[in-house]
Design a protein around this motif. Structure first.
Motif, mmCIF file in Angstrom:
data_model
loop_
_atom_site.group_PDB
_atom_site.id
_atom_site.type_symbol
_atom_site.label_atom_id
_atom_site.label_comp_id
_atom_site.label_asym_id
_atom_site.label_seq_id
_atom_site.Cartn_x
_atom_site.Cartn_y
_atom_site.Cartn_z
ATOM 1 N N HIS A 54 0.838 -1.195 0.000
ATOM 2 C CA HIS A 54 0.000 0.000 0.000
ATOM 3 C C HIS A 54 0.882 1.257 0.000
ATOM 4 O O HIS A 54 0.676 2.162 -0.803
ATOM 5 N N LEU A 55 1.877 1.304 0.873
ATOM 6 C CA LEU A 55 2.792 2.452 0.906
ATOM 7 C C LEU A 55 3.605 2.555 -0.371
ATOM 8 O O LEU A 55 3.814 3.649 -0.895
ATOM 9 N N TRP A 56 4.077 1.425 -0.897
ATOM 10 C CA TRP A 56 4.829 1.428 -2.146
ATOM 11 C C TRP A 56 3.974 2.012 -3.271
ATOM 12 O O TRP A 56 4.450 2.814 -4.077
ATOM 13 N N SER A 57 2.701 1.648 -3.317
ATOM 14 C CA SER A 57 1.793 2.134 -4.338
ATOM 15 C C SER A 57 1.633 3.649 -4.265
ATOM 16 O O SER A 57 1.664 4.342 -5.284
ATOM 17 N N ILE A 58 1.483 4.182 -3.063
ATOM 18 C CA ILE A 58 1.329 5.627 -2.874
ATOM 19 C C ILE A 58 2.596 6.357 -3.309
ATOM 20 O O ILE A 58 2.545 7.337 -4.065
ATOM 21 N N ILE A 59 3.744 5.885 -2.853
ATOM 22 C CA ILE A 59 5.019 6.541 -3.177
ATOM 23 C C ILE A 59 5.319 6.442 -4.669
ATOM 24 O O ILE A 59 5.748 7.420 -5.297
ATOM 25 N N ASP A 60 5.064 5.280 -5.269
ATOM 26 C CA ASP A 60 5.300 5.094 -6.696
ATOM 27 C C ASP A 60 4.454 6.058 -7.522
ATOM 28 O O ASP A 60 4.938 6.660 -8.479
ATOM 29 N N ALA A 61 3.193 6.231 -7.160
ATOM 30 C CA ALA A 61 2.311 7.148 -7.893
ATOM 31 C C ALA A 61 2.787 8.591 -7.725
ATOM 32 O O ALA A 61 2.777 9.375 -8.677
ATOM 33 N N ALA A 62 3.230 8.945 -6.542
ATOM 34 C CA ALA A 62 3.659 10.320 -6.277
ATOM 35 C C ALA A 62 4.959 10.676 -6.997
ATOM 36 O O ALA A 62 5.146 11.820 -7.417
ATOM 37 N N LEU A 63 5.848 9.721 -7.168
ATOM 38 C CA LEU A 63 7.161 10.000 -7.747
ATOM 39 C C LEU A 63 7.266 9.658 -9.229
ATOM 40 O O LEU A 63 8.329 9.820 -9.821
ATOM 41 N N PHE A 64 6.175 9.220 -9.846
ATOM 42 C CA PHE A 64 6.185 8.799 -11.237
ATOM 43 C C PHE A 64 6.578 9.942 -12.168
ATOM 44 O O PHE A 64 6.104 11.063 -12.046
ATOM 45 N N LYS A 65 7.483 9.643 -13.103
ATOM 46 C CA LYS A 65 7.884 10.587 -14.143
ATOM 47 C C LYS A 65 7.590 9.932 -15.486
ATOM 48 O O LYS A 65 8.164 8.892 -15.796
ATOM 49 N N PRO A 66 6.700 10.504 -16.288
ATOM 50 C CA PRO A 66 6.386 9.913 -17.595
ATOM 51 C C PRO A 66 7.663 9.801 -18.441
ATOM 52 O O PRO A 66 8.529 10.654 -18.383
ATOM 53 N N GLY A 67 7.741 8.724 -19.200
ATOM 54 C CA GLY A 67 8.862 8.570 -20.099
ATOM 55 C C GLY A 67 10.051 7.816 -19.542
ATOM 56 O O GLY A 67 11.057 7.658 -20.189
ATOM 57 N N ARG A 68 9.958 7.344 -18.302
ATOM 58 C CA ARG A 68 11.097 6.568 -17.786
ATOM 59 C C ARG A 68 10.791 5.125 -17.755
ATOM 60 O O ARG A 68 9.750 4.646 -17.821
#
Length: 68
Positions: A54-68
């Motif tokens: 659950h925490l990984w999902s939140i952090i992953d969504a917050a730090l996502f950069k399109p194109g990587r």
């Protein structure tokens, strides 16, 4: 939509993942990652470790950069 880290789109995605793991990734158009995080969280909640995914999902969504 080309949103950078910290953008309103990422904040919304992180909030979505707060409520349902993987929902933020789905909002971002990342269907495979959304499915992985949702299934892992569902399985791990059965043994009380779902909060990790659950925490990984939140952090992953917050730090996502399109194109990587």
């Amino acid at each position: 939509m080309s949103a950078g880290q910290g953008s309103a789109g990422n904040v919304i995605a992180a909030l979505c993942s707060f409520f349902i793991p993987g929902l933020g990734q789905l909002v971002q158009g990342r269907v495979l990652m959304a499915a992985v995080q949702f299934v892992l969280a569902a399985l791990l909640w059965l043994i009380l470790l779902g909060w990790v995914i659950h925490l990984w999902s939140i952090i992953d969504a917050a730090l996502f950069k399109p194109g990587r």
